[in-house]
Scaffold this active site. Sequence first.
Site, PDB file in Angstrom:
ATOM      1  N   PRO A 128       0.792  -1.243   0.000  1.00 23.03           N
ATOM      2  CA  PRO A 128       0.000   0.000   0.000  1.00 23.03           C
ATOM      3  C   PRO A 128       0.822   1.289   0.000  1.00 23.03           C
ATOM      4  CG  PRO A 128      -0.799  -1.546   1.668  1.00 23.03           C
ATOM      5  CD  PRO A 128       0.525  -2.051   1.209  1.00 23.03           C
ATOM      6  N   GLU A 129       2.135   1.204   0.234  1.00 25.33           N
ATOM      7  CA  GLU A 129       2.937   2.419   0.332  1.00 25.33           C
ATOM      8  C   GLU A 129       2.944   3.174  -0.989  1.00 25.33           C
ATOM      9  OE1 GLU A 129       3.678   3.396   3.065  1.00 25.33           O
ATOM     10  OE2 GLU A 129       4.087   1.717   4.401  1.00 25.33           O
ATOM     11  N   GLY A 130       2.923   4.517  -0.903  1.00 24.74           N
ATOM     12  CA  GLY A 130       2.839   5.370  -2.081  1.00 24.74           C
ATOM     13  C   GLY A 130       4.175   5.617  -2.753  1.00 24.74           C
ATOM     14  N   HIS A 187       0.154  22.713  -3.931  1.00 25.83           N
ATOM     15  CA  HIS A 187      -0.209  21.298  -3.984  1.00 25.83           C
ATOM     16  C   HIS A 187      -1.466  21.144  -3.147  1.00 25.83           C
ATOM     17  CE1 HIS A 187       0.252  16.989  -2.358  1.00 25.83           C
ATOM     18  NE2 HIS A 187      -0.419  16.965  -3.495  1.00 25.83           N
ATOM     19  N   LEU A 188      -2.582  20.930  -3.835  1.00 29.04           N
ATOM     20  CA  LEU A 188      -3.895  20.864  -3.201  1.00 29.04           C
ATOM     21  C   LEU A 188      -4.342  19.410  -3.154  1.00 29.04           C
ATOM     22  CD1 LEU A 188      -6.271  22.590  -2.090  1.00 29.04           C
ATOM     23  CD2 LEU A 188      -7.201  22.591  -4.410  1.00 29.04           C
ATOM     24  N   ARG A 189      -4.044  18.755  -2.056  1.00 23.09           N
ATOM     25  CA  ARG A 189      -4.375  17.336  -1.917  1.00 23.09           C
ATOM     26  C   ARG A 189      -5.838  17.182  -1.539  1.00 23.09           C
ATOM     27  NH1 ARG A 189      -1.186  12.790  -0.509  1.00 23.09           N
ATOM     28  NH2 ARG A 189      -2.531  10.947  -0.675  1.00 23.09           N
ATOM     29  N   THR A 191       3.743  13.541   1.504  1.00 27.03           N
ATOM     30  CA  THR A 191       5.097  13.297   1.012  1.00 27.03           C
ATOM     31  C   THR A 191       5.305  13.908  -0.373  1.00 27.03           C
ATOM     32  OG1 THR A 191       4.372  11.110   0.235  1.00 27.03           O
ATOM     33  CG2 THR A 191       5.522  11.202   2.355  1.00 27.03           C
ATOM     34  N   PHE A 192       4.245  14.096  -1.135  1.00 27.16           N
ATOM     35  CA  PHE A 192       4.330  14.784  -2.429  1.00 27.16           C
ATOM     36  C   PHE A 192       4.838  16.213  -2.216  1.00 27.16           C
ATOM     37  CE2 PHE A 192       2.831  17.196  -6.026  1.00 27.16           C
ATOM     38  CZ  PHE A 192       2.848  16.319  -7.106  1.00 27.16           C
TER      39      PHE A 192
END
Length: 439
Positions: free
Chosen positions: A63-65, A301-303, A399-400
Amino acid sequence: MVKRITELYQHLFILMLLWISVLSEETEEFCSVSASNEGGSCGEESKPAILPPRFIFYDVNPPEGFNLRRDVYMRMAVLARKLKKLGDWYLVLPPWGRIYHWQSADVGKQHQLPWSLFFDVPSLRKFAPVMDMNEYLSEHKSTEIDEVYVLQHYKDDWESGKWEEKYGIEPCNEKLPYSATPDGSYTGRFWGYNNFTAKQVRCLSFHGHVSQLKGLLKKTKARLVMVDHAEVALHDSFGDKLYWKARRSMRFAKHLVEVATDFRRNRLNSSDEADGVVRPTDWTKEKPRSGTLGGPYMCVHLRRKDFLWGRSKEVPSLESAAEQLRDMLLELYLDTLFVATDAPVEEFIQLQLLLSEFTVVRYEPSQEVRLDYKDGGLAIIEQIICSHSRHFVGTHESTFSFRIQEEREIMGFSPESTFNRLCGTAVKCEPPSKWRIVF
Protein backbone atom coordinates in the site's frame (compact mmCIF):
# COMPACT_ATOMS: atom_id res chain seq x y z
CA MET A 1 79.58 0.73 16.81
CA VAL A 2 79.52 -2.67 15.12
CA LYS A 3 77.15 -3.90 17.82
CA ARG A 4 74.71 -1.04 17.13
CA ILE A 5 74.76 -1.70 13.39
CA THR A 6 74.15 -5.39 14.04
CA GLU A 7 71.20 -4.58 16.32
CA LEU A 8 69.81 -2.18 13.70
CA TYR A 9 69.92 -4.88 11.02
CA GLN A 10 68.24 -7.30 13.40
CA HIS A 11 65.41 -4.82 14.02
CA LEU A 12 65.00 -4.21 10.30
CA PHE A 13 64.94 -7.96 9.64
CA ILE A 14 62.27 -8.49 12.29
CA LEU A 15 60.15 -5.64 10.88
CA MET A 16 60.47 -7.15 7.39
CA LEU A 17 59.32 -10.53 8.67
CA LEU A 18 56.36 -8.91 10.43
CA TRP A 19 55.38 -7.03 7.25
CA ILE A 20 55.59 -10.20 5.16
CA SER A 21 53.48 -11.95 7.80
CA VAL A 22 50.82 -9.21 7.63
CA LEU A 23 50.72 -9.37 3.85
CA SER A 24 50.39 -13.14 3.89
CA GLU A 25 47.55 -12.94 6.42
CA GLU A 26 45.68 -10.42 4.24
CA THR A 27 46.19 -12.60 1.17
CA GLU A 28 45.07 -15.68 3.08
CA GLU A 29 41.92 -13.95 4.31
CA PHE A 30 40.96 -12.76 0.84
CA CYS A 31 41.90 -15.97 -0.92
CA SER A 32 40.20 -18.31 1.53
CA VAL A 33 36.74 -17.11 0.52
CA SER A 34 37.06 -18.05 -3.13
CA ALA A 35 39.22 -21.07 -2.36
CA SER A 36 36.69 -22.50 0.07
CA ASN A 37 33.99 -22.10 -2.58
CA GLU A 38 36.13 -24.21 -4.90
CA GLY A 39 36.95 -26.78 -2.24
CA GLY A 40 40.60 -25.77 -2.06
CA SER A 41 42.85 -23.73 0.18
CA CYS A 42 45.26 -20.85 -0.19
CA GLY A 43 48.92 -21.45 -0.77
CA GLU A 44 51.91 -20.12 -2.64
CA GLU A 45 50.42 -21.25 -5.97
CA SER A 46 47.01 -19.70 -5.25
CA LYS A 47 45.92 -16.48 -6.96
CA PRO A 48 43.11 -14.35 -5.51
CA ALA A 49 40.08 -14.94 -7.71
CA ILE A 50 37.69 -12.21 -8.73
CA LEU A 51 34.62 -12.83 -6.61
CA PRO A 52 31.29 -12.99 -8.48
CA PRO A 53 28.94 -10.04 -7.96
CA ARG A 54 26.30 -10.25 -5.26
CA PHE A 55 22.87 -8.65 -5.38
CA ILE A 56 20.43 -7.13 -2.90
CA PHE A 57 16.79 -7.07 -3.93
CA TYR A 58 14.13 -5.32 -1.88
CA ASP A 59 10.43 -4.57 -1.72
CA VAL A 60 8.08 -2.55 0.47
CA ASN A 61 4.61 -2.90 1.90
CA PRO A 62 2.30 -2.87 -1.18
CA PRO A 63 0.00 0.00 0.00
CA GLU A 64 2.94 2.42 0.33
CA GLY A 65 2.84 5.37 -2.08
CA PHE A 66 5.27 6.56 -4.72
CA ASN A 67 6.99 9.23 -2.66
CA LEU A 68 7.48 7.07 0.44
CA ARG A 69 9.01 4.38 -1.80
CA ARG A 70 11.47 7.01 -2.97
CA ASP A 71 12.41 7.54 0.67
CA VAL A 72 12.95 3.80 1.23
CA TYR A 73 15.20 3.74 -1.83
CA MET A 74 17.45 6.33 -0.18
CA ARG A 75 17.83 4.13 2.90
CA MET A 76 18.76 1.11 0.79
CA ALA A 77 21.09 3.16 -1.42
CA VAL A 78 23.02 4.33 1.66
CA LEU A 79 23.32 0.66 2.70
CA ALA A 80 24.53 -0.34 -0.78
CA ARG A 81 27.10 2.46 -0.76
CA LYS A 82 28.47 1.27 2.60
CA LEU A 83 28.52 -2.36 1.43
CA LYS A 84 31.12 -1.56 -1.22
CA LYS A 85 33.73 -2.20 1.48
CA LEU A 86 32.43 -5.77 1.92
CA GLY A 87 32.57 -6.83 -1.72
CA ASP A 88 30.96 -6.44 -5.10
CA TRP A 89 27.36 -5.83 -3.96
CA TYR A 90 24.73 -4.30 -6.26
CA LEU A 91 21.32 -2.95 -5.31
CA VAL A 92 18.62 -4.11 -7.74
CA LEU A 93 15.86 -1.50 -8.02
CA PRO A 94 12.37 -2.97 -7.64
CA PRO A 95 10.12 -2.20 -10.61
CA TRP A 96 7.31 0.27 -10.00
CA GLY A 97 3.69 -0.75 -9.92
CA ARG A 98 0.51 -1.25 -7.92
CA ILE A 99 0.55 2.26 -6.47
CA TYR A 100 -2.76 3.35 -4.95
CA HIS A 101 -2.80 6.76 -6.67
CA TRP A 102 -2.11 5.34 -10.13
CA GLN A 103 -5.75 4.87 -11.01
CA SER A 104 -5.86 5.85 -14.70
CA ALA A 105 -7.30 3.01 -16.77
CA ASP A 106 -6.39 4.43 -20.18
CA VAL A 107 -2.59 4.61 -20.01
CA GLY A 108 -1.67 0.98 -20.51
CA LYS A 109 -0.04 -1.24 -17.90
CA GLN A 110 1.23 0.43 -14.74
CA HIS A 111 3.25 -2.38 -13.25
CA GLN A 112 6.84 -3.61 -13.64
CA LEU A 113 7.86 -0.12 -14.73
CA PRO A 114 11.62 0.55 -14.70
CA TRP A 115 13.23 3.27 -12.62
CA SER A 116 14.63 4.78 -15.82
CA LEU A 117 11.09 5.85 -16.73
CA PHE A 118 11.09 8.26 -13.77
CA PHE A 119 14.71 8.81 -12.71
CA ASP A 120 18.13 9.31 -14.23
CA VAL A 121 19.68 5.94 -13.32
CA PRO A 122 23.26 6.95 -14.32
CA SER A 123 22.89 9.79 -11.81
CA LEU A 124 21.84 7.30 -9.11
CA ARG A 125 24.94 5.23 -9.83
CA LYS A 126 27.18 8.15 -8.93
CA PHE A 127 26.04 7.61 -5.36
CA ALA A 128 25.63 3.83 -5.08
CA PRO A 129 26.00 0.67 -7.21
CA VAL A 130 22.43 0.22 -8.48
CA MET A 131 20.74 -1.32 -11.49
CA ASP A 132 17.21 -1.53 -12.85
CA MET A 133 15.49 -4.90 -12.60
CA ASN A 134 15.32 -5.18 -16.38
CA GLU A 135 19.10 -4.60 -16.53
CA TYR A 136 19.63 -7.35 -13.98
CA LEU A 137 17.41 -9.83 -15.85
CA SER A 138 19.14 -9.01 -19.13
CA GLU A 139 22.66 -9.44 -17.78
CA HIS A 140 22.43 -12.09 -15.05
CA LYS A 141 19.34 -14.24 -15.71
CA SER A 142 19.23 -15.97 -12.29
CA THR A 143 15.81 -15.64 -10.66
CA GLU A 144 16.31 -17.97 -7.69
CA ILE A 145 16.94 -15.82 -4.62
CA ASP A 146 19.09 -17.53 -2.00
CA GLU A 147 17.67 -15.81 1.10
CA VAL A 148 14.58 -13.67 1.68
CA TYR A 149 14.37 -11.70 4.93
CA VAL A 150 10.95 -10.25 5.72
CA LEU A 151 11.50 -7.36 8.11
CA GLN A 152 8.97 -6.95 10.91
CA HIS A 153 8.71 -4.84 14.04
CA TYR A 154 9.46 -6.38 17.40
CA LYS A 155 6.27 -6.92 19.34
CA ASP A 156 7.87 -5.28 22.39
CA ASP A 157 9.71 -2.46 20.61
CA TRP A 158 9.21 0.14 23.34
CA GLU A 159 8.45 -1.90 26.45
CA SER A 160 11.86 -1.15 27.93
CA GLY A 161 11.34 2.56 27.38
CA LYS A 162 14.73 2.98 25.71
CA TRP A 163 16.09 2.94 22.20
CA GLU A 164 17.91 -0.27 21.34
CA GLU A 165 19.35 -1.34 17.98
CA LYS A 166 18.66 -5.02 17.44
CA TYR A 167 17.60 -7.66 14.94
CA GLY A 168 17.04 -11.40 14.97
CA ILE A 169 15.28 -14.29 13.25
CA GLU A 170 11.89 -14.84 14.93
CA PRO A 171 8.52 -16.40 14.16
CA CYS A 172 6.52 -14.36 11.65
CA ASN A 173 4.00 -11.93 13.09
CA GLU A 174 1.71 -12.16 10.08
CA LYS A 175 0.96 -14.53 7.24
CA LEU A 176 3.52 -14.02 4.47
CA PRO A 177 2.91 -13.67 0.72
CA TYR A 178 5.27 -16.61 0.10
CA SER A 179 4.34 -20.29 -0.21
CA ALA A 180 6.50 -23.40 -0.01
CA THR A 181 6.43 -25.71 -3.02
CA PRO A 182 6.85 -29.52 -3.04
CA ASP A 183 10.47 -29.16 -4.17
CA GLY A 184 11.31 -27.03 -1.11
CA SER A 185 11.50 -23.64 -2.82
CA TYR A 186 9.21 -20.66 -2.27
CA THR A 187 6.99 -18.73 -4.63
CA GLY A 188 5.50 -15.31 -3.90
CA ARG A 189 4.59 -11.90 -5.22
CA PHE A 190 8.17 -11.01 -6.29
CA TRP A 191 7.16 -7.76 -8.02
CA GLY A 192 4.65 -9.58 -10.22
CA TYR A 193 7.18 -11.87 -11.91
CA ASN A 194 6.15 -15.52 -12.01
CA ASN A 195 9.66 -16.88 -12.64
CA PHE A 196 11.20 -15.71 -9.35
CA THR A 197 11.57 -18.23 -6.52
CA ALA A 198 13.46 -18.33 -3.23
CA LYS A 199 15.44 -21.06 -1.52
CA GLN A 200 14.72 -19.73 1.96
CA VAL A 201 12.26 -17.25 3.52
CA ARG A 202 12.62 -16.08 7.13
CA CYS A 203 11.18 -13.29 9.25
CA LEU A 204 13.68 -10.83 10.70
CA SER A 205 12.49 -8.77 13.64
CA PHE A 206 14.25 -5.46 13.22
CA HIS A 207 14.58 -2.27 15.22
CA GLY A 208 16.97 0.47 14.22
CA HIS A 209 18.94 1.86 11.31
CA VAL A 210 19.34 0.25 7.91
CA SER A 211 23.12 -0.21 8.30
CA GLN A 212 22.41 -2.96 10.84
CA LEU A 213 21.80 -5.15 7.80
CA LYS A 214 25.53 -5.03 7.12
CA GLY A 215 25.99 -7.39 10.05
CA LEU A 216 23.57 -9.85 8.46
CA LEU A 217 25.18 -9.63 5.03
CA LYS A 218 28.69 -10.06 6.45
CA LYS A 219 27.71 -13.49 7.75
CA THR A 220 25.95 -14.87 4.69
CA LYS A 221 27.55 -16.57 1.70
CA ALA A 222 24.42 -16.02 -0.39
CA ARG A 223 24.82 -14.18 -3.69
CA LEU A 224 21.17 -13.13 -4.08
CA VAL A 225 19.53 -11.68 -0.97
CA MET A 226 16.14 -10.01 -0.73
CA VAL A 227 14.90 -7.64 2.00
CA ASP A 228 11.11 -7.45 2.07
CA HIS A 229 9.26 -4.71 3.96
CA ALA A 230 12.40 -2.59 3.73
CA GLU A 231 10.43 0.38 5.06
CA VAL A 232 10.87 -1.08 8.57
CA ALA A 233 14.58 -0.14 8.55
CA LEU A 234 15.20 3.52 9.38
CA HIS A 235 17.52 6.08 7.82
CA ASP A 236 21.01 5.89 9.26
CA SER A 237 20.75 9.61 9.91
CA PHE A 238 17.90 11.66 8.53
CA GLY A 239 19.03 14.95 7.02
CA ASP A 240 22.80 14.50 7.32
CA LYS A 241 25.39 15.01 4.57
CA LEU A 242 25.08 11.45 3.25
CA TYR A 243 21.28 11.75 3.18
CA TRP A 244 21.51 14.85 1.00
CA LYS A 245 24.05 13.22 -1.32
CA ALA A 246 21.61 10.37 -1.88
CA ARG A 247 18.79 12.86 -2.39
CA ARG A 248 20.81 14.95 -4.85
CA SER A 249 21.54 11.87 -6.91
CA MET A 250 17.82 11.34 -7.49
CA ARG A 251 17.66 13.49 -10.59
CA PHE A 252 14.49 13.05 -12.60
CA ALA A 253 14.57 11.39 -16.02
CA LYS A 254 15.57 13.85 -18.73
CA HIS A 255 12.43 13.24 -20.80
CA LEU A 256 10.23 14.32 -17.87
CA VAL A 257 12.34 17.42 -17.24
CA GLU A 258 11.97 18.38 -20.91
CA VAL A 259 8.16 18.13 -20.74
CA ALA A 260 8.04 20.26 -17.58
CA THR A 261 10.46 22.80 -19.08
CA ASP A 262 8.32 23.19 -22.21
CA PHE A 263 5.21 23.72 -20.10
CA ARG A 264 6.91 26.33 -17.94
CA ARG A 265 8.16 28.19 -20.98
CA ASN A 266 4.86 28.12 -22.90
CA ARG A 267 2.32 28.55 -20.11
CA LEU A 268 4.12 30.19 -17.18
CA ASN A 269 6.70 32.49 -18.80
CA SER A 270 9.40 30.61 -16.91
CA SER A 271 12.85 29.30 -17.85
CA ASP A 272 15.90 28.15 -15.90
CA GLU A 273 17.97 31.05 -17.15
CA ALA A 274 15.41 33.76 -16.34
CA ASP A 275 14.47 32.18 -13.02
CA GLY A 276 18.05 31.67 -11.80
CA VAL A 277 17.84 27.90 -11.42
CA VAL A 278 20.42 26.65 -13.94
CA ARG A 279 22.10 23.58 -12.43
CA PRO A 280 25.14 21.52 -13.48
CA THR A 281 24.29 18.30 -15.29
CA ASP A 282 26.33 16.35 -12.72
CA TRP A 283 24.94 16.65 -9.18
CA THR A 284 28.36 15.92 -7.66
CA LYS A 285 29.52 19.29 -9.00
CA GLU A 286 26.61 21.21 -7.51
CA LYS A 287 27.63 23.88 -5.03
CA PRO A 288 25.65 25.48 -2.17
CA ARG A 289 23.35 28.20 -3.40
CA SER A 290 20.77 30.61 -2.02
CA GLY A 291 18.53 33.42 -3.14
CA THR A 292 17.01 31.55 -6.10
CA LEU A 293 14.20 33.61 -7.66
CA GLY A 294 11.96 31.09 -9.41
CA GLY A 295 9.31 31.58 -12.09
CA PRO A 296 6.67 34.35 -11.97
CA TYR A 297 3.96 32.12 -10.56
CA MET A 298 2.90 30.51 -7.31
CA CYS A 299 2.32 26.78 -6.97
CA VAL A 300 -0.04 25.01 -4.61
CA HIS A 301 -0.21 21.30 -3.98
CA LEU A 302 -3.89 20.86 -3.20
CA ARG A 303 -4.37 17.34 -1.92
CA ARG A 304 -7.94 16.04 -1.96
CA LYS A 305 -9.41 12.51 -2.27
CA ASP A 306 -8.25 10.32 0.68
CA PHE A 307 -6.98 13.36 2.63
CA LEU A 308 -10.51 14.76 2.80
CA TRP A 309 -11.54 11.99 5.20
CA GLY A 310 -8.16 10.81 6.46
CA ARG A 311 -7.02 14.29 7.57
CA SER A 312 -10.24 16.25 7.52
CA LYS A 313 -9.09 18.81 10.11
CA GLU A 314 -5.93 19.63 8.14
CA VAL A 315 -7.45 19.94 4.66
CA PRO A 316 -9.42 23.13 3.90
CA SER A 317 -12.61 23.40 1.93
CA LEU A 318 -12.21 24.79 -1.59
CA GLU A 319 -13.63 28.10 -0.44
CA SER A 320 -11.14 28.33 2.42
CA ALA A 321 -8.26 27.25 0.17
CA ALA A 322 -9.18 29.93 -2.37
CA GLU A 323 -9.29 32.60 0.32
CA GLN A 324 -5.84 31.64 1.64
CA LEU A 325 -4.34 31.48 -1.86
CA ARG A 326 -5.80 34.86 -2.81
CA ASP A 327 -4.15 36.49 0.19
CA MET A 328 -0.78 34.97 -0.72
CA LEU A 329 -0.98 35.93 -4.40
CA LEU A 330 -1.83 39.52 -3.54
CA GLU A 331 0.96 39.73 -0.97
CA LEU A 332 3.48 38.38 -3.50
CA TYR A 333 2.19 40.54 -6.39
CA LEU A 334 1.67 37.43 -8.53
CA ASP A 335 -1.23 36.88 -10.88
CA THR A 336 -0.64 33.24 -11.91
CA LEU A 337 -1.30 30.12 -9.85
CA PHE A 338 -0.23 26.62 -10.86
CA VAL A 339 -2.26 23.88 -9.18
CA ALA A 340 -0.97 20.35 -8.63
CA THR A 341 -3.93 18.36 -7.38
CA ASP A 342 -5.67 15.01 -7.38
CA ALA A 343 -9.04 16.79 -7.35
CA PRO A 344 -11.59 15.93 -10.06
CA VAL A 345 -12.08 18.34 -12.95
CA GLU A 346 -15.25 19.75 -11.38
CA GLU A 347 -13.40 20.87 -8.24
CA PHE A 348 -10.60 22.45 -10.27
CA ILE A 349 -13.12 24.45 -12.30
CA GLN A 350 -14.76 25.55 -9.06
CA LEU A 351 -11.37 26.74 -7.77
CA GLN A 352 -10.82 28.70 -11.00
CA LEU A 353 -14.16 30.43 -10.50
CA LEU A 354 -13.33 31.25 -6.88
CA LEU A 355 -10.07 32.82 -8.06
CA SER A 356 -11.39 34.34 -11.29
CA GLU A 357 -9.23 37.47 -10.95
CA PHE A 358 -6.09 35.30 -11.37
CA THR A 359 -4.83 32.93 -14.04
CA VAL A 360 -5.24 29.45 -12.54
CA VAL A 361 -3.71 26.59 -14.54
CA ARG A 362 -2.91 22.93 -14.16
CA TYR A 363 -0.87 20.52 -16.27
CA GLU A 364 -3.07 18.72 -18.80
CA PRO A 365 -0.98 16.14 -20.69
CA SER A 366 -1.64 14.87 -24.17
CA GLN A 367 -2.71 11.24 -24.51
CA GLU A 368 0.70 10.45 -25.99
CA VAL A 369 2.46 11.78 -22.89
CA ARG A 370 0.03 9.89 -20.65
CA LEU A 371 0.74 6.62 -22.46
CA ASP A 372 4.49 7.16 -22.46
CA TYR A 373 5.04 8.28 -18.86
CA LYS A 374 2.03 6.92 -16.93
CA ASP A 375 0.59 8.42 -13.75
CA GLY A 376 3.95 8.38 -12.00
CA GLY A 377 5.62 10.42 -14.72
CA LEU A 378 2.77 12.96 -14.74
CA ALA A 379 3.12 13.42 -10.97
CA ILE A 380 6.85 14.06 -11.36
CA ILE A 381 6.21 16.64 -14.10
CA GLU A 382 3.93 18.50 -11.66
CA GLN A 383 6.59 18.30 -8.94
CA ILE A 384 9.19 19.77 -11.30
CA ILE A 385 6.89 22.66 -12.21
CA CYS A 386 6.11 23.36 -8.53
CA SER A 387 9.77 23.17 -7.52
CA HIS A 388 10.58 26.05 -9.93
CA SER A 389 7.83 28.41 -8.74
CA ARG A 390 8.43 31.75 -7.02
CA HIS A 391 6.47 30.53 -4.00
CA PHE A 392 5.24 27.09 -2.98
CA VAL A 393 2.32 26.11 -0.73
CA GLY A 394 1.89 22.44 0.23
CA THR A 395 -0.54 20.12 1.95
CA HIS A 396 0.14 19.14 5.55
CA GLU A 397 1.89 15.74 5.99
CA SER A 398 1.93 14.98 2.27
CA THR A 399 5.10 13.30 1.01
CA PHE A 400 4.33 14.78 -2.43
CA SER A 401 4.70 18.26 -0.90
CA PHE A 402 7.74 17.18 1.07
CA ARG A 403 9.60 16.04 -2.06
CA ILE A 404 8.93 19.41 -3.70
CA GLN A 405 10.31 21.16 -0.63
CA GLU A 406 13.46 19.03 -0.89
CA GLU A 407 13.90 19.95 -4.56
CA ARG A 408 13.54 23.63 -3.76
CA GLU A 409 16.00 23.33 -0.89
CA ILE A 410 18.56 21.79 -3.26
CA MET A 411 17.98 24.58 -5.80
CA GLY A 412 18.55 27.30 -3.22
CA PHE A 413 15.08 28.76 -2.64
CA SER A 414 14.48 30.59 0.62
CA PRO A 415 12.73 28.76 3.47
CA GLU A 416 10.04 31.46 3.43
CA SER A 417 9.15 30.62 -0.17
CA THR A 418 9.28 26.85 0.36
CA PHE A 419 7.96 25.70 3.73
CA ASN A 420 4.33 26.78 3.59
CA ARG A 421 1.03 24.95 3.88
CA LEU A 422 -2.70 25.44 3.60
CA CYS A 423 -4.52 25.50 6.93
CA GLY A 424 -7.52 23.30 7.58
CA THR A 425 -10.34 24.15 9.94
CA ALA A 426 -8.07 26.31 12.11
CA VAL A 427 -7.71 29.97 11.15
CA LYS A 428 -3.97 29.75 11.72
CA CYS A 429 -1.69 26.73 11.70
CA GLU A 430 1.96 25.93 12.22
CA PRO A 431 4.18 25.92 9.11
CA PRO A 432 5.81 22.62 8.14
CA SER A 433 9.15 21.63 9.64
CA LYS A 434 12.13 23.15 7.86
CA TRP A 435 14.53 20.37 6.89
CA ARG A 436 17.54 22.37 5.73
CA ILE A 437 20.21 21.02 3.44
CA VAL A 438 23.59 19.80 4.62
CA PHE A 439 26.41 19.67 2.07
